[in-house]
Design a protein around this motif. Structure first.
Motif, PDB file in Angstrom:
ATOM      1  N   SER A   1     -17.133 -14.406  -0.088  1.00 10.28           N
ATOM      2  CA  SER A   1     -16.563 -15.432  -0.961  1.00 10.28           C
ATOM      3  C   SER A   1     -16.266 -14.915  -2.354  1.00 10.28           C
ATOM      4  CB  SER A   1     -17.505 -16.633  -1.044  1.00 10.28           C
ATOM      5  OG  SER A   1     -18.802 -16.230  -1.462  1.00 10.28           O
ATOM      6  N   SER A   2     -17.075 -13.975  -2.866  1.00  9.55           N
ATOM      7  CA  SER A   2     -16.828 -13.416  -4.191  1.00  9.55           C
ATOM      8  C   SER A   2     -17.553 -12.090  -4.315  1.00  9.55           C
ATOM      9  CB  SER A   2     -17.293 -14.376  -5.298  1.00  9.55           C
ATOM     10  OG  SER A   2     -18.696 -14.336  -5.454  1.00  9.55           O
TER      11      SER A   2
ATOM     12  N   MET B   1     -22.519 -10.405  -6.344  1.00  6.23           N
ATOM     13  CA  MET B   1     -21.611 -11.544  -6.313  1.00  6.23           C
ATOM     14  C   MET B   1     -21.243 -11.960  -7.731  1.00  6.23           C
ATOM     15  SD  MET B   1     -23.398 -13.343  -3.030  1.00  6.23           S
ATOM     16  CE  MET B   1     -24.870 -12.330  -3.266  1.00  6.23           C
TER      17      MET B   1
ATOM     18  N   ASP C   1     -22.250 -18.900  -2.347  1.00  9.13           N
ATOM     19  CA  ASP C   1     -21.567 -17.692  -1.889  1.00  9.13           C
ATOM     20  C   ASP C   1     -21.998 -17.336  -0.476  1.00  9.13           C
ATOM     21  OD1 ASP C   1     -19.717 -16.390  -3.781  1.00  9.13           O
ATOM     22  OD2 ASP C   1     -21.428 -16.398  -5.146  1.00  9.13           O
TER      23      ASP C   1
END
Length: 614
Positions: free
Chosen positions: A40-41, A75, A104
């Motif tokens: 996600s990141s 992250m 996340d």
């Protein structure tokens, strides 16, 4: 914290990658991540390996050393700070959120499918963010473990929670994280999967139903006496409704006889049902015809958030919801649709038939978003005010989004939108308040976008340019026209870092968050020019700003009375002793100072000390 003997005994994989279990002829193997499938990141960029998700591949690089190392996976966020920033995004359907939320995820794959016996996470900095471990079968995700987030101290650890035993082999895991309790970024070094290889590769029978959101279940009736409580009570809605919702939920699961609940006016029952999550509403619909009619009322489906159910949402769920969403205004499909669980044409059909009044749409990290879905968004959702497409990769027709005219929030973090398309979208939406174009590697002339924002969006509140390597002082200076600007992230915008003189052009007295990570050219003079223009500054990130001295940091702490976060990690002229002194003098400010372990004197320096690697 594990003892030295525990750590040594846990590292058997250095001796032998596989061995035989005494109790079975099936081979038990230990394997590290072969590939990173999705995430996600990440703190790192798309053109470097430092601090990126791909560092999870293979055995540990740093363990058992503790500290900040670029060979780890990091992250994008930590703590509560992003939730307190002006750009914070509220949940569309708070009652739908899990009891343990996550911000996340990372999805990893291994070479061979096994029946999982153990999953071990090698954490080398600020451990404790892991909250869930999922395993992917032939057609479904299965939860192996769930636990509360924690801050596990400033020591490395191998986290190996007890996992659920499943009846299918897997080679893909997904890890979910909640960072809110962490004092700083967490860093993961490796993931180890230990499991038993299947005796044969015969495909196992799949008993999975496409969605647990809409299953039939025998339901007990509503608790007797609830009507009397409603009629007799004149308390405020904030007192009465939580009580009713609680009893409704108890009824759904284990409640006593129905009693005279049906005598309640439909409006009252609908008011109670408004506080239920989607799964509870679907269960209510199975009770009787009366409850079915009410639980499927379109007024309850103005806001839909399916992200908490990403693991079981398939295309058929959209078909089921379609009949209920006549007045849909907000829709969150983020994280849904991995491994082709949702097909694009189902999304297009849903948007066309149910989203003509939609004002908010989030499809972060959604594999099903392609050019046809983007075009459908523009054609069907003409009233759209918020569009979030974080980490959507593979589209080429981004310019079609310029057909939208009412956007106030646009989040394109880590997408492959290009310069011309991004500029066209901004020019078409002068009411933009929040823009995120961080890590958009295909925007080759970020100054053009920044100039467009400054010229066309006077009400801009927040803009995130994180790791935009083409942004220069020219583009940032153009934002001086945005007098309502409260949040600016230009961290790692290295071409803007030769000088910080543009800081004096910022702020109309509203600036609350300013991230300047790795901008080496920023100096005391630049920050002092900013201070009179940012009296309400609450978050300031100076990570890796090497020219900054203790003098200007002391002035910032003394003059910015609303300051809550100050990051001086890797600021060469600021010593740990000075930071400790500030922490005592300003206890209301969280002052961060990251470090590398002294145990690895020959270790590579952090990425921001080596900008050429970027």
């Amino acid at each position: 914290m594990q003892s030295a003997s525990d750590i040594i005994s846990s590292l058997l994989w250095f001796k032998d990658d596989e061995y035989q279990d005494d109790e079975s002829n099936n081979q038990i193997i230990e394997q590290f991540v072969q590939n990173v499938e999705d995430f996600s990141s990440q703190y790192g960029s798309e053109i470097s390996v430092s601090y990126t998700a791909f560092n999870l591949r293979g055995p540990p690089s740093n363990f058992p050393d503790y500290g900040d190392y670029p060979q780890a996976f990091v992250m994008r966020t930590y703590g509560k700070w992003w939730d307190e920033a002006p750009s914070v995004q509220e949940d569309y359907m708070p009652q739908n959120s899990r009891s343990i939320p996550s911000q996340d995820y990372v999805e990893v794959s291994f070479e061979r499918a096994v029946y999982p016996l153990e999953v071990a996470i090698f954490e080398t900095y600020n451990p404790g963010a892991l909250v869930r471990i999922w395993a992917l079968g032939s057609a479904a995700w299965m939860l192996l473990w769930e636990g509360e987030p924690e801050y596990a101290g400033d020591k490395p650890r191998i986290f190996s929670p007890p996992i659920k035993q499943i009846n299918f082999p897997t080679r893909i895991l997904r890890l979910e994280f909640n960072h809110r309790l962490l004092p700083y970024y967490t860093e993961l070094d490796a993931v180890l999967l230990r499991g038993r290889e299947p005796a044969s590769m015969v495909k196992m029978k799949n008993n999975f139903s496409y969605s647990t959101l809409f299953y039939k279940k025998s339901q007990p009736p509503v608790p007797k006496g609830l009507l009397d409580k409603v009629i007799a009570s004149n308390l405020h809605e904030k007192v009465v409704l939580p009580m009713l919702v609680s009893q409704m939920e108890q009824y759904i699961d284990t409640g006593p006889p129905l009693g005279d609940f049906q005598r309640l006016p439909d409006e009252t029952i609908l008011t109670i049902m408004k506080y239920l999550d989607i799964q509870s509403l679907s269960r209510c619909a199975q009770v009787n015809r009366h409850f079915n009619r009410l639980a499927l009322d379109a007024i309850l489906y103005r806001c839909i958030d399916l992200r908490p159910y990403w693991h079981c949402v398939r295309s058929q769920v959209l078909m089921i919801l379609a009949s209920r969403c006549k007045f849909l205004q907000k829709l969150d499909l983020s994280w849904c649709g991995s491994h082709r669980m949702i097909q694009p044409h189902y999304v297009i059909k849903f948007l066309k038939e149910n989203c003509t009044e939609l004002t908010h749409l989030r499809m972060n990290c959604c594999e099903f978003v392609d050019n046809s879905v983007l075009r459908s968004v523009v054609e069907s959702c003409t009233y759209l005010q918020e569009l979030c497409l974080r980490s959507v990769i593979g589209c080429s027709d981004w310019v079609c989004l310029s057909g939208l005219r009412r956007l106030r929030r646009l989040d394109l973090y880590r997408t492959d939108i290009g310069t011309a398309a991004a500029v066209a979208v901004v020019r078409a939406n002068p009411n933009l308040r929040h823009v995120n174009v961080g890590s958009c590697k295909m925007i080759s002339a970020m100054d053009e976008l920044a100039i467009a924002l400054g010229a066309n969006c006077p009400e801009l509140i927040s803009v995130d340019f994180w790791k935009s390597y083409s942004l220069t002082a020219v583009g940032i200076r153009a934002l001086g026209n945005c007098k309502m600007l409260q949040e600016l992230d230009v961290g790692w915008c290295l071409q803007a870092g030769s000088s910080g003189e543009w800081l004096g052009a910022l702020g109309g007295g509203q600036l609350r968050k300013l991230f300047l990570g790795a901008l080496r050219g920023v100096c005391d003079r630049d920050l002092r020019a900013l201070l009179p223009r940012a009296p309400r500054l609450a978050q300031l990130d100076l990570l890796g700003v090497r020219a900054v001295t203790p003098d200007v940091c002391g002035d910032i702490l003394a003059r910015c009375h609303e300051l809550k976060l100050l990051d001086v990690s890797f600021c060469d002229q600021i010593l740990e002793s000075q930071v400790n002194e500030w922490r005592l003098q300003y206890p209301h400010v969280s002052i961060k100072r990251s470090f590398q372990s002294a145990n690895l004197s020959a270790a590579p320096s952090p990425l921001f000390l080596q900008p050429s690697l970027e």
